[in-house]
Structure formats: C-alpha cells, structure tokens
Design a protein around this motif. Structure first.
Motif, mmCIF file in Angstrom:
data_model
loop_
_atom_site.group_PDB
_atom_site.id
_atom_site.type_symbol
_atom_site.label_atom_id
_atom_site.label_comp_id
_atom_site.label_asym_id
_atom_site.label_seq_id
_atom_site.Cartn_x
_atom_site.Cartn_y
_atom_site.Cartn_z
ATOM 1 N N MET A 1 -49.598 -64.932 -9.813
ATOM 2 C CA MET A 1 -49.284 -65.590 -8.559
ATOM 3 C C MET A 1 -48.445 -64.576 -7.846
ATOM 4 O O MET A 1 -47.427 -64.091 -8.245
ATOM 5 C CB MET A 1 -48.637 -66.836 -8.875
ATOM 6 N N ASN A 2 -48.775 -64.234 -6.581
ATOM 7 C CA ASN A 2 -48.134 -63.501 -5.580
ATOM 8 C C ASN A 2 -46.798 -63.874 -5.096
ATOM 9 O O ASN A 2 -46.952 -65.256 -4.681
ATOM 10 C CB ASN A 2 -48.824 -62.216 -5.091
ATOM 11 N N THR A 3 -46.247 -63.217 -4.067
ATOM 12 C CA THR A 3 -45.030 -63.745 -3.352
ATOM 13 C C THR A 3 -45.495 -64.506 -2.387
ATOM 14 O O THR A 3 -45.124 -65.399 -1.980
ATOM 15 C CB THR A 3 -44.042 -62.736 -2.730
ATOM 16 N N ALA A 4 -46.408 -64.196 -1.759
ATOM 17 C CA ALA A 4 -47.045 -64.876 -0.551
ATOM 18 C C ALA A 4 -47.474 -66.072 -0.889
ATOM 19 O O ALA A 4 -47.348 -67.218 0.025
ATOM 20 C CB ALA A 4 -48.147 -63.786 0.102
ATOM 21 N N THR A 5 -48.201 -66.459 -2.047
ATOM 22 C CA THR A 5 -48.792 -67.462 -2.343
ATOM 23 C C THR A 5 -47.606 -68.655 -2.736
ATOM 24 O O THR A 5 -47.535 -69.908 -2.213
ATOM 25 C CB THR A 5 -49.650 -67.700 -3.555
ATOM 26 N N VAL A 6 -46.611 -68.100 -3.192
ATOM 27 C CA VAL A 6 -45.341 -69.156 -3.521
ATOM 28 C C VAL A 6 -44.986 -69.292 -2.327
ATOM 29 O O VAL A 6 -44.400 -70.605 -2.159
ATOM 30 C CB VAL A 6 -44.534 -68.175 -4.409
ATOM 31 N N VAL A 7 -44.640 -68.559 -1.205
ATOM 32 C CA VAL A 7 -43.899 -68.873 -0.084
ATOM 33 C C VAL A 7 -44.880 -69.838 0.707
ATOM 34 O O VAL A 7 -44.011 -71.107 1.182
ATOM 35 C CB VAL A 7 -43.755 -67.462 0.717
ATOM 36 N N ILE A 8 -46.186 -69.720 0.699
ATOM 37 C CA ILE A 8 -47.099 -70.525 1.455
ATOM 38 C C ILE A 8 -46.934 -72.092 0.728
ATOM 39 O O ILE A 8 -46.808 -73.095 1.514
ATOM 40 C CB ILE A 8 -48.497 -70.179 1.498
ATOM 41 N N ALA A 9 -46.848 -72.040 -0.688
ATOM 42 C CA ALA A 9 -46.738 -73.383 -1.241
ATOM 43 C C ALA A 9 -45.413 -73.945 -0.992
ATOM 44 O O ALA A 9 -45.398 -75.219 -0.865
ATOM 45 C CB ALA A 9 -47.144 -72.865 -2.859
ATOM 46 N N LEU A 10 -44.321 -73.343 -0.998
ATOM 47 C CA LEU A 10 -43.183 -73.749 -0.619
ATOM 48 C C LEU A 10 -43.034 -74.485 1.002
ATOM 49 O O LEU A 10 -42.430 -75.426 0.933
ATOM 50 C CB LEU A 10 -42.004 -72.900 -0.674
ATOM 51 N N ILE A 11 -43.659 -73.780 1.795
ATOM 52 C CA ILE A 11 -43.839 -74.130 3.017
ATOM 53 C C ILE A 11 -44.505 -75.507 3.131
ATOM 54 O O ILE A 11 -44.017 -76.351 3.666
ATOM 55 C CB ILE A 11 -44.170 -73.080 4.109
ATOM 56 N N VAL A 12 -45.624 -75.369 2.611
ATOM 57 C CA VAL A 12 -46.575 -76.806 2.587
ATOM 58 C C VAL A 12 -45.684 -77.937 1.948
ATOM 59 O O VAL A 12 -45.901 -79.077 2.387
ATOM 60 C CB VAL A 12 -47.913 -76.415 1.766
ATOM 61 N N LEU A 13 -45.158 -77.400 0.781
ATOM 62 C CA LEU A 13 -44.131 -78.552 0.133
ATOM 63 C C LEU A 13 -43.185 -79.217 1.092
ATOM 64 O O LEU A 13 -42.882 -80.515 1.184
ATOM 65 C CB LEU A 13 -43.773 -78.037 -1.056
ATOM 66 N N ALA A 14 -42.505 -78.358 1.807
ATOM 67 C CA ALA A 14 -41.505 -78.801 2.669
ATOM 68 C C ALA A 14 -41.920 -79.490 3.795
ATOM 69 O O ALA A 14 -41.472 -80.566 4.102
ATOM 70 C CB ALA A 14 -40.812 -77.530 3.341
ATOM 71 N N ILE A 15 -43.351 -79.213 4.281
ATOM 72 C CA ILE A 15 -43.970 -79.958 5.483
ATOM 73 C C ILE A 15 -44.253 -81.331 4.946
ATOM 74 O O ILE A 15 -43.958 -82.569 5.557
ATOM 75 C CB ILE A 15 -45.000 -79.333 5.899
ATOM 76 N N VAL A 16 -44.711 -81.550 3.448
ATOM 77 C CA VAL A 16 -45.185 -82.749 3.075
ATOM 78 C C VAL A 16 -43.796 -83.594 3.040
ATOM 79 O O VAL A 16 -43.734 -84.739 3.223
ATOM 80 C CB VAL A 16 -45.803 -82.384 1.823
ATOM 81 N N ALA A 17 -42.629 -82.880 2.400
ATOM 82 C CA ALA A 17 -41.442 -83.626 2.240
ATOM 83 C C ALA A 17 -40.937 -84.035 3.384
ATOM 84 O O ALA A 17 -40.415 -85.275 3.300
ATOM 85 C CB ALA A 17 -40.415 -82.964 1.468
ATOM 86 N N VAL A 18 -40.818 -83.431 4.253
ATOM 87 C CA VAL A 18 -40.329 -83.836 5.777
ATOM 88 C C VAL A 18 -41.312 -85.056 6.432
ATOM 89 O O VAL A 18 -40.671 -85.967 6.807
ATOM 90 C CB VAL A 18 -40.301 -82.734 6.659
ATOM 91 N N THR A 19 -42.617 -85.005 6.235
ATOM 92 C CA THR A 19 -43.587 -86.048 6.623
ATOM 93 C C THR A 19 -43.180 -87.260 5.912
ATOM 94 O O THR A 19 -43.155 -88.493 6.635
ATOM 95 C CB THR A 19 -44.978 -85.662 6.482
ATOM 96 N N VAL A 20 -43.038 -87.435 4.484
ATOM 97 C CA VAL A 20 -42.678 -88.644 4.017
ATOM 98 C C VAL A 20 -41.286 -88.964 4.098
ATOM 99 O O VAL A 20 -41.252 -90.290 4.237
ATOM 100 C CB VAL A 20 -42.871 -88.150 2.209
ATOM 101 N N ALA A 21 -40.318 -88.311 4.411
ATOM 102 C CA ALA A 21 -39.141 -88.633 4.865
ATOM 103 C C ALA A 21 -39.083 -89.381 6.334
ATOM 104 O O ALA A 21 -38.383 -90.323 6.446
ATOM 105 C CB ALA A 21 -38.203 -87.593 4.992
ATOM 106 N N ILE A 22 -39.896 -88.940 7.002
ATOM 107 C CA ILE A 22 -39.940 -89.505 8.451
ATOM 108 C C ILE A 22 -40.649 -90.784 8.330
ATOM 109 O O ILE A 22 -40.291 -91.671 8.910
ATOM 110 C CB ILE A 22 -40.722 -88.656 9.502
ATOM 111 N N MET A 23 -41.554 -90.925 7.556
ATOM 112 C CA MET A 23 -42.453 -92.305 7.306
ATOM 113 C C MET A 23 -41.543 -93.178 6.696
ATOM 114 O O MET A 23 -41.583 -94.276 7.019
ATOM 115 C CB MET A 23 -43.824 -92.005 6.411
#
Length: 75
Positions: A1-23
């Motif tokens: 797993m390279n650094t770019a994959t980890v960064v993208i996964a963290l960004i997606v996870l943050a977007i999901v967390a923010v969406t759930v919090a808003i809902m």
C-alpha cells in the motif's frame, strides 16, 4: 500500500464521517423541532429556522461596513 492510496483512503473516510455527522445533526434538529411543536405549536418551526440560519453563517461584512468602505481607515 503506497502513500497515495493511504491519503485517498483517509480523505474518503473524512468525507464519510462529515456526511454522517451532518445527517445526525439534522435528525437531532428535526426531533427537537417536533418536540417543541408538541409543547408550543410553531416553536419547533422557529427552532428549525434558527438552526438553519445558524448553519448558513453570517451575511455581509462584520460591523456593518459596506464594500465601498472596506479596507479604508476611518480614523
């Protein structure tokens, strides 16, 4: 797993967390509005409107200054 994959996964996870919090916050605001409507008809609607206004944020510049006066020293 390279650094770019980890960064993208963290960004997606943050977007999901923010969406759930808003809902969840929206659901809580609606439940509060419903409870207030039961005790005082119209109060829940006011609370919902206040919550939406608070979420929208301030409008215009602070202190009532206009665009033409922005950045000018009034002293």
């Amino acid at each position: 797993m390279n650094t770019a994959t980890v960064v993208i996964a963290l960004i997606v996870l943050a977007i999901v967390a923010v969406t759930v919090a808003i809902m969840l916050r929206d659901r809580r605001d609606r439940a509060l509005a419903a409870r207030l409507d039961e005790s005082d008809p119209g109060a829940g609607v006011r609370a919902q409107a206040d919550a939406e206004r608070h979420q929208a944020g301030p409008r215009g510049e602070a202190g009532g200054s206009s665009w033409s006066a922005a950045g000018k020293n009034s002293a």
